[in-house]
Design a protein around this motif. Structure first.
Motif, mmCIF file in Angstrom:
data_model
loop_
_atom_site.group_PDB
_atom_site.id
_atom_site.type_symbol
_atom_site.label_atom_id
_atom_site.label_comp_id
_atom_site.label_asym_id
_atom_site.label_seq_id
_atom_site.Cartn_x
_atom_site.Cartn_y
_atom_site.Cartn_z
ATOM 1 N N ASP A 196 0.835 -1.205 0.000
ATOM 2 C CA ASP A 196 0.000 0.000 0.000
ATOM 3 C C ASP A 196 0.870 1.255 0.000
ATOM 4 N N ALA A 197 1.967 1.205 0.735
ATOM 5 C CA ALA A 197 2.882 2.354 0.790
ATOM 6 C C ALA A 197 3.503 2.612 -0.585
ATOM 7 N N THR A 198 3.896 1.530 -1.296
ATOM 8 C CA THR A 198 4.493 1.725 -2.627
ATOM 9 C C THR A 198 3.506 2.395 -3.571
ATOM 10 N N ASN A 199 2.228 2.077 -3.435
ATOM 11 C CA ASN A 199 1.217 2.701 -4.303
ATOM 12 C C ASN A 199 1.138 4.200 -4.065
ATOM 13 N N LYS A 200 1.233 4.614 -2.787
ATOM 14 C CA LYS A 200 1.204 6.048 -2.455
ATOM 15 C C LYS A 200 2.455 6.746 -2.984
ATOM 16 N N TYR A 201 3.613 6.121 -2.771
ATOM 17 C CA TYR A 201 4.860 6.717 -3.265
ATOM 18 C C TYR A 201 4.845 6.815 -4.792
ATOM 19 N N ARG A 202 4.337 5.768 -5.449
ATOM 20 C CA ARG A 202 4.286 5.767 -6.912
ATOM 21 C C ARG A 202 3.376 6.883 -7.420
ATOM 22 N N GLU A 203 2.236 7.056 -6.760
ATOM 23 C CA GLU A 203 1.303 8.101 -7.175
ATOM 24 C C GLU A 203 1.940 9.483 -7.040
ATOM 25 N N ALA A 204 2.657 9.693 -5.935
ATOM 26 C CA ALA A 204 3.349 10.971 -5.727
ATOM 27 C C ALA A 204 4.440 11.170 -6.776
ATOM 28 N N LEU A 205 5.150 10.091 -7.114
ATOM 29 C CA LEU A 205 6.204 10.175 -8.136
ATOM 30 C C LEU A 205 5.650 10.546 -9.501
ATOM 31 N N ILE A 206 4.512 9.966 -9.840
ATOM 32 C CA ILE A 206 3.894 10.271 -11.132
ATOM 33 C C ILE A 206 3.515 11.753 -11.197
ATOM 34 N N CYS A 207 2.982 12.276 -10.089
ATOM 35 C CA CYS A 207 2.646 13.715 -10.030
ATOM 36 C C CYS A 207 3.887 14.562 -10.287
ATOM 37 N N ILE A 229 11.835 13.791 -6.031
ATOM 38 C CA ILE A 229 11.659 12.509 -6.715
ATOM 39 C C ILE A 229 12.616 11.462 -6.150
ATOM 40 N N ASN A 230 13.887 11.857 -5.961
ATOM 41 C CA ASN A 230 14.885 10.920 -5.439
ATOM 42 C C ASN A 230 14.503 10.402 -4.057
ATOM 43 N N THR A 231 14.010 11.300 -3.208
ATOM 44 C CA THR A 231 13.591 10.895 -1.860
ATOM 45 C C THR A 231 12.481 9.863 -1.925
ATOM 46 N N LEU A 232 11.515 10.090 -2.801
ATOM 47 C CA LEU A 232 10.394 9.166 -2.931
ATOM 48 C C LEU A 232 10.833 7.809 -3.507
ATOM 49 N N ILE A 233 11.750 7.833 -4.469
ATOM 50 C CA ILE A 233 12.242 6.576 -5.039
ATOM 51 C C ILE A 233 12.963 5.753 -3.968
ATOM 52 N N LEU A 234 13.728 6.432 -3.121
ATOM 53 C CA LEU A 234 14.428 5.719 -2.045
ATOM 54 C C LEU A 234 13.447 5.129 -1.041
ATOM 55 N N ASN A 235 12.389 5.866 -0.726
ATOM 56 C CA ASN A 235 11.343 5.324 0.155
ATOM 57 C C ASN A 235 10.677 4.113 -0.495
ATOM 58 N N TYR A 236 10.440 4.240 -1.783
ATOM 59 C CA TYR A 236 9.845 3.146 -2.560
ATOM 60 C C TYR A 236 10.747 1.908 -2.488
ATOM 61 N N CYS A 237 12.052 2.130 -2.615
ATOM 62 C CA CYS A 237 13.011 1.021 -2.563
ATOM 63 C C CYS A 237 13.056 0.373 -1.179
ATOM 64 N N GLN A 238 12.872 1.163 -0.136
ATOM 65 C CA GLN A 238 12.820 0.588 1.212
ATOM 66 C C GLN A 238 11.653 -0.392 1.338
ATOM 67 N N CYS A 239 10.533 -0.026 0.746
ATOM 68 C CA CYS A 239 9.378 -0.929 0.733
ATOM 69 C C CYS A 239 9.704 -2.201 -0.039
ATOM 70 N N LEU A 240 10.350 -2.033 -1.186
ATOM 71 C CA LEU A 240 10.691 -3.189 -2.014
ATOM 72 C C LEU A 240 11.624 -4.143 -1.279
ATOM 73 N N LEU A 241 12.553 -3.593 -0.477
ATOM 74 C CA LEU A 241 13.443 -4.446 0.317
ATOM 75 C C LEU A 241 12.642 -5.309 1.279
ATOM 76 N N ARG A 242 11.672 -4.684 1.950
ATOM 77 C CA ARG A 242 10.829 -5.429 2.902
ATOM 78 C C ARG A 242 9.968 -6.462 2.179
ATOM 79 N N MET A 243 9.655 -6.187 0.909
ATOM 80 C CA MET A 243 8.837 -7.104 0.113
ATOM 81 C C MET A 243 9.700 -8.150 -0.603
ATOM 82 N N GLU A 244 11.032 -8.089 -0.362
ATOM 83 C CA GLU A 244 12.001 -9.027 -0.933
ATOM 84 C C GLU A 244 12.086 -8.936 -2.458
ATOM 85 N N GLU A 245 11.843 -7.735 -2.978
ATOM 86 C CA GLU A 245 11.990 -7.489 -4.423
ATOM 87 C C GLU A 245 13.386 -6.904 -4.662
ATOM 88 N N TYR A 246 14.411 -7.725 -4.423
ATOM 89 C CA TYR A 246 15.779 -7.236 -4.374
ATOM 90 C C TYR A 246 16.306 -6.755 -5.722
#
Length: 328
Positions: A196-207, A229-246
């Motif tokens: 759910d967090a990645t969806n919010k970050y992605r939406e903000a990135l698209i804006c 944008i860079n800050t949001l991508i890094l937050n997005y990547c933190q989520c991906l790490l927790r989701m094991e999308e290495y």
């Protein structure tokens, strides 16, 4: 079907298949227009390029929101609710259709239409790779041609009648939405709701990416947006790490580092992703770079390296045992 009628716009002809009901709707700025469409070539077979009914979802555009294919606003503004009409449009109006079609197809496939993680705009990507990703659209891009649009107008909603999604906002509204989406993403991350967090970050990135395309690259306004944008991508990547999308983390962080080699957090996240996929050498290189850029992180980095070495040792012991059992 009525004879072709003019719309007071050069290069467009209209034929009505089925008349609609009531008066012409008010197509004011901000109105959301919902319609089904079919796009055909003007060849002898009337080859179908796209069909929203086959996708199962009608098209929506916002009047006055600079939709890439401007002629569609003109076509729709000539229609009544329930009307079905055919519009022939010459190449002066259809040149951008391949790009529009690519975005619509990506949405239908559940993909991001804007490729926000890329650091070049859609046109630049197209010329860099010489393809839109769809053979028929590549052909249409190389040889622009007149097209036929068959449109069925379903409804027209004034701005006060619907909740506008971020894609329908103007630039100022998008910028105001970003911190709200960012904050909501952070809250969901803390709750462990990473997808759910990645969806919010992605939406903000698209804006932000949509707004950034209006600025000149590397000038001050563009750079301010790039930092966000860079800050949001890094937050997005933190989520991906927790989701094991290495591997996706490796892709995004490597892209960031190539364009912004001083981003400490990008090296740190890439190091952790490398560690998770057993790239010990690469992980240690990235951890060393983290300390070079920010010596205050040396303690945390030492801890990460110790954990990595322990995991590598455990893996080596497991492999030795496995081979021992194999040959015993």
């Amino acid at each position: 079907m009525e004879e072709a009628i003019g719309l007071n716009i050069e290069g467009v002809k209209k034929r009505i298949y089925h008349g609609g009901t009531g008066d012409l709707p008010k197509f004011i700025t901000g109105s959301k227009v919902t319609f089904h469409f079919q796009t055909l070539k003007c060849d002898s077979d009337k080859t179908v390029i796209d069909d929203s009914k086959k996708v199962g979802v009608p098209m929506e555009i916002i009047i006055g929101n600079m939709f890439k294919l401007e002629v569609w606003e003109t076509l729709l503004a000539s229609m009544r609710i329930g009307e079905v009409a055919e519009f022939w449009c010459d190449v002066t109006h259809t040149g951008l259709y391949p790009l529009v079609s690519k975005s619509l197809r990506r949405i239908a496939e559940g993909k991001d239409p804007t490729d926000w993680h890329m650091h070049t705009c859609g046109l630049a990507n197209m010329f860099a790779y010489h393809t839109l990703g769809y053979e028929d659209l590549d052909e249409l891009q190389k040889e622009p041609q007149p097209l036929i649009f068959i449109i069925e107008l379903l409804k027209v909603e004034s701005p006060s009648m619907y909740k506008r999604e971020t894609w329908a906002l103007n630039n100022d509204e998008k910028l105001k939405a970003v911190p709200v989406l960012h904050g909501e993403g952070n809250r969901l991350f803390k709750l462990g709701r990473y997808e759910d967090a990645t969806n919010k970050y992605r939406e903000a990135l698209i804006c932000l990416k949509n707004v950034q395309t209006k600025e000149k690259p590397w000038e001050v306004p563009w750079m301010k947006l790039e930092k966000m944008i860079n800050t949001l991508i890094l937050n997005y990547c933190q989520c991906l790490l927790r989701m094991e999308e290495y591997y996706e983390v490796l892709e995004h962080t490597t892209d960031l580092i190539q364009h912004h080699p001083g981003l400490v957090k990008a090296y740190f996240l890439r190091a952790k992703a490398n560690a998770e996929v057993w790239n010990e050498t690469e992980a240690k290189k990235d951890f060393e770079k983290v300390v070079d850029l920010d010596p205050t992180m040396s303690r945390q980095v030492k801890k990460e390296i110790r954990m990595l070495e322990m995991r590598m040792q455990e893996k080596e012991e497991e492999e030795k045992l496995k081979y021992k059992n194999l040959f015993s």
